[in-house]
Enzyme design. Structure first.
Site, PDB file in Angstrom:
ATOM      1  N   GLU A 131       2.409   7.802  -4.275  1.00 50.96           N
ATOM      2  CA  GLU A 131       1.170   8.462  -4.691  1.00 50.96           C
ATOM      3  C   GLU A 131       1.447   9.564  -5.705  1.00 50.96           C
ATOM      4  OE1 GLU A 131      -1.206  10.358  -1.626  1.00 50.96           O
ATOM      5  OE2 GLU A 131      -2.843  10.590  -3.067  1.00 50.96           O
ATOM      6  N   ASP A 151       3.114   6.693   0.750  1.00 52.03           N
ATOM      7  CA  ASP A 151       2.222   7.856   0.704  1.00 52.03           C
ATOM      8  C   ASP A 151       2.892   8.931   1.549  1.00 52.03           C
ATOM      9  OD1 ASP A 151       0.276   9.752   0.670  1.00 52.03           O
ATOM     10  OD2 ASP A 151      -1.382   8.370   1.059  1.00 52.03           O
ATOM     11  N   ILE A 153       2.111  12.021   2.307  1.00 50.43           N
ATOM     12  CA  ILE A 153       1.164  12.651   3.250  1.00 50.43           C
ATOM     13  C   ILE A 153      -0.172  11.959   3.052  1.00 50.43           C
ATOM     14  CG2 ILE A 153      -0.083  14.732   3.894  1.00 50.43           C
ATOM     15  CD1 ILE A 153       2.214  16.428   3.123  1.00 50.43           C
ATOM     16  N   ASP A 154      -0.504  11.074   3.958  1.00 44.04           N
ATOM     17  CA  ASP A 154      -1.841  10.479   3.897  1.00 44.04           C
ATOM     18  C   ASP A 154      -2.730  11.357   4.768  1.00 44.04           C
ATOM     19  OD1 ASP A 154      -3.671   8.472   2.981  1.00 44.04           O
ATOM     20  OD2 ASP A 154      -3.839   7.947   5.101  1.00 44.04           O
ATOM     21  N   THR A 156      -4.023  14.484   3.000  1.00 40.21           N
ATOM     22  CA  THR A 156      -3.621  15.783   2.425  1.00 40.21           C
ATOM     23  C   THR A 156      -4.657  16.864   2.733  1.00 40.21           C
ATOM     24  OG1 THR A 156      -2.390  14.668   0.695  1.00 40.21           O
ATOM     25  CG2 THR A 156      -2.959  16.950   0.266  1.00 40.21           C
ATOM     26  N   ASP A 280      -2.227   3.903   0.215  1.00 38.83           N
ATOM     27  CA  ASP A 280      -3.015   4.183   1.425  1.00 38.83           C
ATOM     28  C   ASP A 280      -3.099   2.935   2.309  1.00 38.83           C
ATOM     29  OD1 ASP A 280      -3.958   6.837   0.634  1.00 38.83           O
ATOM     30  OD2 ASP A 280      -5.277   5.812  -0.787  1.00 38.83           O
TER      31      ASP A 280
END
Ligand code: IPD
Length: 346
Positions: A131, A151, A153-154, A156, A280
């Site tokens: 990402e 990702d 940190i999915d 955020t 995601d």
């Protein structure tokens, strides 16, 4: 709880506590190191056998390779999770991306860098899609080569607010199929995982979808995004209204990857979202399918990993019921060429 204040209208950066300082976006500073590795160094067991180019030349992925990759993915997720946890209740430096609801923090960027380095050391020929790398301007490119889709940190926004649903999402694509996937709730320490053809697991225990077919018996997971255009708001309200009239309720964890795991473990029956990206969706798509669920595009057609939308459900019947009533919100795909994932049986 951290307080989030936009401290300067001329700056896209703010701090979640205390004073802020305007800094150059770390995304730009980190770009050279975050460019995908296309090195030809080959010192790892799996890379000698998986370098598919033409469909007829594609080498079959073995169980041993899947196990090796899954182990590495879990190790990377735990390592990343430790970093995310240690930053979770601390002050965060936040930068706006496309809108005040689209954020990135130093931790997103550091964790992505860390995970890339981890895999690059283990699998020097593998490629990457991430990402934050994409946000820094590296185009999404998925070939037949083994490619980690990450990702860091999915969720955020959740991370910024210290709302404890924050996932590290990692998937490996080979021959444009997701072969292994992990979605790790770094704060609650819950690991969802799957390897193609071998089932889906939560902390090592097998999980499966509820199997519900009737919308009247279904919990629906979706997000109502902020700051949409009036037309998109209308579409959102239409969809929410119609589903509230039919189902048992609407939920949202604020992370697409963990939302998908709720379908996989039978905690909810339908998930759909417009506007999400391949990082995601990649891990969740495999985890849901391996748990016996259905993953489609939001119109009820074949799922395109690059298509910026997903409809997942505990059964095909339910997926089609929901698809037929949705108003659609089309986004520019991650890549022009679609990537249709086959089911594990194909
Ligand atoms: C976001 C989350 C959120 C979804 C957004 C995603 P990020 O990912 O998954 O639930 O609604 O579409 O962009 O930016 O936190 O990695």
């Amino acid at each position: 709880m951290a307080t989030c204040e936009l401290l300067s209208s001329s700056s896209s950066q703010y701090s979640t506590m205390g004073k802020f300082s305007i800094q150059k976006s770390p995304v730009i500073d980190q770009l050279p190191e975050m460019v995908p590795s296309h090195s030809n160094v080959n010192n790892n067991v799996d890379d000698t056998t998986v370098t598919g180019k033409q469909p007829s030349e594609r080498v079959k992925v073995t169980e041993e390779q899947r196990l090796l990759w899954l182990g590495a993915a879990k190790e990377a997720a735990r390592m990343a999770g430790k970093e995310v946890r240690s930053a979770f209740y601390r002050e965060k430096t936040v930068t706006m991306k496309s809108s005040p609801a689209d954020l990135v923090t130093e931790t997103d960027q550091n964790v992505e860098k860390m995970v890339f380095s981890f895999f690059r050391r283990k699998f020097p020929t593998h490629r990457f899609i991430g990402e934050e790398t994409t946000a820094a301007g590296v185009p999404v490119e998925l070939t037949d080569d083994p490619t980690w889709i990450i990702d860091p940190i999915d969720g955020t926004n959740n991370f910024v607010h210290s709302f404890p649903f924050v996932a590290v999402a990692i998937a490996l694509s080979v021959n444009r199929e997701i072969e292994v996937a992990v979605t790790y709730n770094a704060i609650l320490d819950v690991m969802y995982s799957a390897a193609r053809g071998t089932g889906a697991f939560r902390d090592g225990k097998r999980i499966s979808v509820s199997g519900a077919t009737d919308i009247k018996e279904s919990l629906i997971v979706t997000t109502a995004k902020s700051l949409l255009t009036p037309q998109k708001m209308e579409n959102t309200f239409h969809n929410l209204r119609s589903l509230l009239e039919q189902g048992r309720g609407i939920r949202n964890l604020g992370t697409a990857a963990l939302n998908m795991c709720q379908i996989a473990e039978g905690a909810a029956e339908v998930y759909f979202e417009f506007g999400i990206h391949c990082w995601d969706m990649a891990s969740g798509a495999l985890i849901i399918r391996e748990a016996g669920g259905v993953v489609l595009d939001t119109a009820g057609g074949p799922f395109n990993l690059m298509g910026r939308c997903m409809l997942a459900a505990s059964s095909m019947e339910l997926a089609q019921t929901v698809a037929s009533g949705l108003r659609h919100d089309h986004k520019k795909p991650d890549t022009e060429e679609p990537v249709f994932l086959r089911s594990a049986k194909d």
